[in-house]
Design a protein around this motif. Structure first.
Motif, PDB file in Angstrom:
ATOM      1  N   SER A   1      51.229 -22.088  80.545  1.00  0.00           N
ATOM      2  CA  SER A   1      52.128 -21.743  79.449  1.00  0.00           C
ATOM      3  C   SER A   1      52.709 -22.976  78.782  1.00  0.00           C
ATOM      4  CB  SER A   1      53.285 -20.899  79.995  1.00  0.00           C
ATOM      5  OG  SER A   1      52.793 -19.780  80.682  1.00  0.00           O
TER       6      SER A   1
ATOM      7  N   ALA B   1      60.691 -18.213  85.548  1.00  0.00           N
ATOM      8  CA  ALA B   1      59.416 -18.129  86.256  1.00  0.00           C
ATOM      9  C   ALA B   1      59.473 -17.086  87.349  1.00  0.00           C
ATOM     10  CB  ALA B   1      59.065 -19.482  86.869  1.00  0.00           C
TER      11      ALA B   1
ATOM     12  N   ASP C   1      53.901 -20.245  86.705  1.00  0.00           N
ATOM     13  CA  ASP C   1      54.551 -20.123  85.404  1.00  0.00           C
ATOM     14  C   ASP C   1      55.171 -21.454  84.966  1.00  0.00           C
ATOM     15  OD1 ASP C   1      53.942 -17.428  85.341  1.00  0.00           O
ATOM     16  OD2 ASP C   1      55.868 -16.821  86.200  1.00  0.00           O
ATOM     17  N   HIS C   2      55.286 -22.426  85.889  1.00  0.00           N
ATOM     18  CA  HIS C   2      55.943 -23.697  85.587  1.00  0.00           C
ATOM     19  C   HIS C   2      54.981 -24.682  84.938  1.00  0.00           C
ATOM     20  CE1 HIS C   2      59.875 -23.276  87.609  1.00  0.00           C
ATOM     21  NE2 HIS C   2      59.239 -22.414  88.373  1.00  0.00           N
TER      22      HIS C   2
END
Lengths: 227, 227
Positions: free
Chosen positions: B3, B31, B36-37
């Motif tokens: 992302s 997150a 997601d990080h």
């Protein structure tokens, strides 16, 4: 004149644990000035193939990604490597680019200072499936119940560091004491983000802090003696 | 699917501020899972030539070291660069290896959201000597008294985060309010390690947190829309 070799950190598993580890490295140096600190190179990479999926379900190995991260850090100047993730130590053999400080060995060494008859381990996934602590410990290792520890770790990774999560982990530590453990190792880097010494009725070894201490000790250069 | 673009951090000035910045980057992502990080590459190098000595006494420029760190990070994969040190922004022009997110601009933008007539700045050394905030701000900047702020920053760098240091900084913020400041910027990364919003009688902008927010915003990739 630097007092330390350059430290390379194979991180991002998870990202909060790596941030915690960097804070412990900084706090662990008795520094009067910035220049008393070691240089620290970090690759916080949350896209390493999942350690637990590899150990439990035969998914892609994280080994090649860890080896590549180690080489990248050494190319930038790292002279000593550390990896603040217990589970990833199942693939530590892939890390050959520079001397590697084992988090498992560091935590077991701190636990053995209490001369326990048995060690309780709060870990998850690959750490348990590959028996990383059992293989490193000279005394029996009692593992916490995955049905308790895994949901707690998942909650912490999602940002929940509340009382319910802490109580679940503390309860599991008390159960391990009743089963004979005389020291508890927080053997997943998420656990010490929530569980503190006062929460547990036994000595509690923070594997992240043990790794920070061992890494600084290994990186420290001998004092120069005036001629 | 990541992302975020990979973030490179030119750090170590000082080491505690870099650890603080990494913690803010992690906390700033909503997150549910590690993946997601963003990937974050950090060079925490406490041996960059002293920024304040360069600005105040004509000592060696930190520019070449900062440029080399930037190139090293980009060689490892960094796509967006940030530097959690206000004073070092005096040499930001040396950082050309990838898009650079200015901490000064990020903090001024957050301050200007309060539509102030003047901004108070708690900074030291090169940040003041090179007027980094005055050059970036559309409204007048009032600088805190170096005789108060510099000893406080030195104490924090040496590990003293106690009440006396906090009170000294809070007192200087109150003095800047009396002089007309309507927002205070903690314009040295050590300051927000001690001074919190409740300590100051005005909105307090944490330049480290402002940089973390701006860096995540710049690194975020557009959501993919299903075809």
């Amino acid at each position: 004149m630097p007092s330390f070799r350059t430290i390379g950190v194979i991180g991002g598993m998870g990202p909060a644990a790596t941030a915690d580890f960097l804070g412990l490295l900084v706090a662990g140096v008795a520094a009067a000035r910035d220049t008393d600190h070691p240089r620290v190179l970090i690759d916080s990479n949350p896209h390493v193939p999942d350690r637990n999926a590899a150990a439990l379900h035969g998914a892609a190995s994280p080994g090649p990604a860890l080896a590549a991260m180690a080489h990248g850090l050494v190319a930038q100047g790292a002279e000593v490597l550390a990896m603040p993730c217990n589970a990833a130590h199942g693939w530590a053999d892939a890390i050959t680019a520079a001397p590697f400080i084992s988090m498992i060995d560091a935590a077991v060494a701190e636990a053995m200072a209490y001369c326990p008859q048995a060690i309780g381990v709060l870990g998850v996934g690959a750490t348990l499936a590959l028996d990383l602590y059992g293989r490193a410990s000279p005394v029996p290792v009692l593992a916490g119940d995955l049905a308790v520890v895994q949901p707690a770790v998942n909650a912490i990774k999602a940002g929940d560091t509340g009382a319910a999560v802490r109580l679940a982990l503390a309860g599991e530590a008390a159960r391990l004491r009743d089963a004979g453990a005389e020291v508890i190792i927080a053997a997943c880097t998420e656990v010490p983000l929530v569980l503190r010494a006062g929460d547990v009725p036994l000595p509690l070894i923070n594997s992240t802090a043990a790794l920070a201490r061992a890494t600084l000790a290994a990186a420290r250069l001998p004092d120069r003696v005036a001629p």
